[in-house]
Design a protein around this motif. Structure first.
Motif, mmCIF file in Angstrom:
data_model
loop_
_atom_site.group_PDB
_atom_site.id
_atom_site.type_symbol
_atom_site.label_atom_id
_atom_site.label_comp_id
_atom_site.label_asym_id
_atom_site.label_seq_id
_atom_site.Cartn_x
_atom_site.Cartn_y
_atom_site.Cartn_z
ATOM 1 N N GLN A 213 0.826 -1.205 0.000
ATOM 2 C CA GLN A 213 0.000 0.000 0.000
ATOM 3 C C GLN A 213 0.853 1.245 0.000
ATOM 4 O OE1 GLN A 213 -1.574 1.389 3.928
ATOM 5 N NE2 GLN A 213 -1.565 -0.799 4.372
ATOM 6 N N GLU A 214 0.240 2.339 -0.449
ATOM 7 C CA GLU A 214 0.908 3.632 -0.384
ATOM 8 C C GLU A 214 -0.124 4.695 -0.067
ATOM 9 O OE1 GLU A 214 4.551 5.415 -2.465
ATOM 10 O OE2 GLU A 214 2.922 5.680 -3.881
ATOM 11 N N SER A 215 0.255 5.588 0.829
ATOM 12 C CA SER A 215 -0.650 6.670 1.214
ATOM 13 C C SER A 215 0.050 8.002 1.056
ATOM 14 C CB SER A 215 -1.074 6.509 2.670
ATOM 15 O OG SER A 215 -1.749 7.668 3.098
ATOM 16 N N PHE A 216 -0.668 8.999 0.561
ATOM 17 C CA PHE A 216 -0.114 10.346 0.497
ATOM 18 C C PHE A 216 -0.886 11.291 1.400
ATOM 19 C CE2 PHE A 216 1.828 8.616 -3.261
ATOM 20 C CZ PHE A 216 3.101 9.152 -3.182
ATOM 21 N N SER A 217 -1.707 10.733 2.271
ATOM 22 C CA SER A 217 -2.453 11.581 3.209
ATOM 23 C C SER A 217 -1.897 11.354 4.595
ATOM 24 C CB SER A 217 -3.935 11.201 3.230
ATOM 25 O OG SER A 217 -4.427 11.170 1.934
ATOM 26 N N PRO A 218 -1.723 12.391 5.356
ATOM 27 C CA PRO A 218 -1.269 12.175 6.729
ATOM 28 C C PRO A 218 -2.317 11.357 7.473
ATOM 29 C CG PRO A 218 -1.272 14.527 6.151
ATOM 30 C CD PRO A 218 -1.966 13.801 5.057
ATOM 31 N N ALA A 219 -1.879 10.269 8.091
ATOM 32 C CA ALA A 219 -2.834 9.458 8.841
ATOM 33 C C ALA A 219 -3.232 10.205 10.112
ATOM 34 C CB ALA A 219 -2.194 8.126 9.207
ATOM 35 N N ALA A 220 -4.526 10.197 10.408
ATOM 36 C CA ALA A 220 -4.954 10.804 11.663
ATOM 37 C C ALA A 220 -4.386 9.978 12.809
ATOM 38 C CB ALA A 220 -6.472 10.827 11.723
ATOM 39 N N ILE A 221 -3.895 10.637 13.840
ATOM 40 C CA ILE A 221 -3.345 9.899 14.978
ATOM 41 C C ILE A 221 -4.483 9.593 15.935
ATOM 42 C CG2 ILE A 221 -1.720 9.994 16.900
ATOM 43 C CD1 ILE A 221 -0.010 11.887 15.241
ATOM 44 N N ASP A 222 -4.692 8.318 16.181
ATOM 45 C CA ASP A 222 -5.768 7.897 17.079
ATOM 46 C C ASP A 222 -5.203 7.838 18.498
ATOM 47 O OD1 ASP A 222 -7.699 6.680 18.537
ATOM 48 O OD2 ASP A 222 -8.182 5.151 17.036
ATOM 49 N N SER A 223 -5.502 8.861 19.279
ATOM 50 C CA SER A 223 -4.883 8.941 20.610
ATOM 51 C C SER A 223 -5.361 7.836 21.536
ATOM 52 C CB SER A 223 -5.140 10.316 21.234
ATOM 53 O OG SER A 223 -6.507 10.593 21.236
ATOM 54 N N ASP A 224 -6.480 7.163 21.173
ATOM 55 C CA ASP A 224 -6.930 6.041 22.002
ATOM 56 C C ASP A 224 -6.050 4.811 21.785
ATOM 57 O OD1 ASP A 224 -8.930 7.533 23.028
ATOM 58 O OD2 ASP A 224 -10.449 6.824 21.614
ATOM 59 N N LYS A 225 -5.427 4.732 20.608
ATOM 60 C CA LYS A 225 -4.653 3.527 20.287
ATOM 61 C C LYS A 225 -3.149 3.738 20.444
ATOM 62 C CE LYS A 225 -7.939 1.541 17.015
ATOM 63 N NZ LYS A 225 -8.285 1.510 15.597
ATOM 64 N N GLU A 226 -2.697 4.975 20.438
ATOM 65 C CA GLU A 226 -1.263 5.239 20.476
ATOM 66 C C GLU A 226 -0.779 5.392 21.916
ATOM 67 O OE1 GLU A 226 0.236 4.773 17.937
ATOM 68 O OE2 GLU A 226 -0.941 5.379 16.206
ATOM 69 N N ALA A 227 0.517 5.114 22.101
ATOM 70 C CA ALA A 227 1.123 5.301 23.414
ATOM 71 C C ALA A 227 1.990 6.559 23.394
ATOM 72 C CB ALA A 227 1.982 4.087 23.757
ATOM 73 N N ALA A 228 2.022 7.232 24.518
ATOM 74 C CA ALA A 228 2.939 8.362 24.660
ATOM 75 C C ALA A 228 4.365 7.820 24.816
ATOM 76 C CB ALA A 228 2.555 9.188 25.881
ATOM 77 N N PHE A 229 5.345 8.611 24.471
ATOM 78 C CA PHE A 229 6.742 8.229 24.678
ATOM 79 C C PHE A 229 7.569 9.502 24.849
ATOM 80 C CE2 PHE A 229 8.223 9.100 20.300
ATOM 81 C CZ PHE A 229 7.017 9.075 19.599
ATOM 82 N N VAL A 230 8.858 9.304 25.111
ATOM 83 C CA VAL A 230 9.725 10.454 25.385
ATOM 84 C C VAL A 230 10.848 10.489 24.350
ATOM 85 C CG1 VAL A 230 11.417 11.396 27.020
ATOM 86 C CG2 VAL A 230 9.213 10.520 27.848
ATOM 87 N N LEU A 231 11.101 11.674 23.816
ATOM 88 C CA LEU A 231 12.277 11.896 22.973
ATOM 89 C C LEU A 231 13.369 12.504 23.843
ATOM 90 C CD1 LEU A 231 10.575 13.513 19.837
ATOM 91 C CD2 LEU A 231 11.337 11.140 20.092
ATOM 92 N N ARG A 232 14.498 11.829 23.911
ATOM 93 C CA ARG A 232 15.640 12.386 24.652
ATOM 94 C C ARG A 232 16.654 12.887 23.609
ATOM 95 N NH1 ARG A 232 17.481 8.249 28.632
ATOM 96 N NH2 ARG A 232 15.615 8.956 29.709
ATOM 97 N N LEU A 233 16.976 14.146 23.658
ATOM 98 C CA LEU A 233 17.873 14.733 22.666
ATOM 99 C C LEU A 233 19.297 14.714 23.216
ATOM 100 C CD1 LEU A 233 15.695 17.754 21.502
ATOM 101 C CD2 LEU A 233 15.412 15.309 21.071
ATOM 102 N N ALA A 234 20.144 13.859 22.609
ATOM 103 C CA ALA A 234 21.462 13.586 23.197
ATOM 104 C C ALA A 234 22.354 14.817 23.209
ATOM 105 C CB ALA A 234 22.132 12.455 22.416
ATOM 106 N N ARG A 235 22.328 15.584 22.123
ATOM 107 C CA ARG A 235 23.282 16.696 22.060
ATOM 108 C C ARG A 235 22.821 17.891 22.883
ATOM 109 N NH1 ARG A 235 24.036 17.832 16.069
ATOM 110 N NH2 ARG A 235 22.799 16.033 15.471
ATOM 111 N N SER A 236 21.537 18.144 22.879
ATOM 112 C CA SER A 236 21.069 19.335 23.612
ATOM 113 C C SER A 236 20.600 18.988 25.023
ATOM 114 C CB SER A 236 19.950 20.020 22.835
ATOM 115 O OG SER A 236 18.896 19.114 22.585
ATOM 116 N N GLN A 237 20.662 17.667 25.367
ATOM 117 C CA GLN A 237 20.340 17.260 26.752
ATOM 118 C C GLN A 237 18.916 17.679 27.151
ATOM 119 O OE1 GLN A 237 22.940 15.844 29.222
ATOM 120 N NE2 GLN A 237 23.455 15.162 27.170
#
Ligand code: FES
Length: 314
Positions: A213-237
């Motif tokens: 499959q291929e999509s050119f539309s941004p998929a809507a983010i389903d907040s009921d199904k997705e998990a939160a996570f953390v981005l840790r930026l190594a260089r800027s701490q």
């Protein structure tokens, strides 16, 4: 490459553009399913599938007028005209046809016909066994109506107009059930719910590996199904929490971090960002299987995290 719009034809809310090189030289050939970066006169870069009858034919793009346009389709519908110049990248293909399947089922929903049309012409040239199912809201103003209904593809095209979800499911089941269980490959492009329905039906009958499959539309983010996570930026701490309803790219941009991006749907590779630790949940159509396995980069416009923390090279 610098190109000029040679002709424009409107069918309902779809605008068909034919492009030629400014200096008259032939444009590079490409494989069915390929897309291309188009630099518009307003500076935006957008990705469109190439939908041509043959690799040597003039490049054609079909652009749907999007009510929620992010600036690309509105400019091509309202500002561009015959003679307007555009910039083109090189054709890239993240949606190539399997070389030698016994049978091909092609499913297009609405403007998703664009890569699927090139595939149908390629399969016709190969003499391959295939069928194209085209689902539209109504046939009035349907893109490529003339080619699909009376051109060389006509005998292999089945139109489905105005179907509700139950009727679409029944049509999919009938098409899948009529195809050989072994050796059939499925290709789909269209709105997200349509692709989900085709993917589910195709995977059940032919196995998940047979469905592409291929999509050119941004998929809507389903907040009921997705998990939160953390981005840790190594260089800027810095540590940035990505909420369940937010993309990693939006989180980075909200924090004032400048990430180059273009398509925002995971096909162009522009937002590629290095990953130093943690496991990305790759959802793009750009990285190869081996690049995904390396887990040393991800596309924050669409991809998320399988681990609670992703450490980025930022
Ligand atoms: S912006 Fe194109 S892949 Fe992320």
């Amino acid at each position: 490459m610098d190109v000029v719009i040679q002709s424009i034809r409107d069918s309902g809310d779809v605008r068909l553009l034919e492009l030629a090189a400014v200096d008259g030289t032939p444009l590079p050939p490409y494989e069915a399913g390929a897309h291309i970066d188009v630099t518009l006169g307003n500076g935006l870069v957008r990705q469109y599938s190439l939908c041509c009858r043959a690799p040597s034919a003039a490049y054609r793009l079909a652009v749907k007028r999007e009510p929620q346009s992010r600036g690309g389709s509105a400019w091509l519908h309202e500002v561009a005209h015959v003679g307007t110049r555009l910039g083109l990248g090189q054709p890239r293909n993240a949606f190539a046809l399997t070389p030698a399947a016994g049978h091909y089922l092609l499913f297009a929903g609405g403007i998703g016909i664009t890569p699927i049309l090139s595939m149908a012409y390629a399969l016709l040239r190969r003499g391959a066994s295939f069928q194209l199912m085209y689902f539209v809201r109504d046939t009035a103003g349907m893109a490529f109506a003339d080619e699909l209904q009376s051109g060389p593809l006509a005998s292999q095209v089945v139109m489905h107009a105005g179907q509700d979800a139950a009727q679409v499911a029944a049509s999919l089941a009938a098409a899948m059930g009529a195809a050989p269980a072994d050796g059939t490959q499925v290709y789909v492009c269209g709105p997200a719910p349509f692709m989900s329905a085709v993917t589910a039906a195709g995977s059940a009958r032919f196995g998940a590996a047979a469905v592409h499959q291929e999509s050119f539309s941004p998929a809507a983010i389903d907040s009921d199904k997705e998990a939160a996570f953390v981005l840790r930026l190594a260089r800027s701490q810095r540590e940035l929490p990505v909420s369940a309803g937010q993309s990693a790219l939006a989180c980075l941009q909200d924090a004032g971090i400048d990430i180059d991006c273009s398509c925002e749907v995971g096909v162009c590779g522009t937002c590629r960002t290095g990953v130093l630790a943690g496991v990305p949940d790759h959802r793009d159509a750009f990285l190869s299987a081996s690049e995904r396995q390396a887990n040393d980069c991800f596309m924050p416009c669409v991809s998320r995290a399988r681990t609670a923390v992703l450490v980025l090279d930022l």
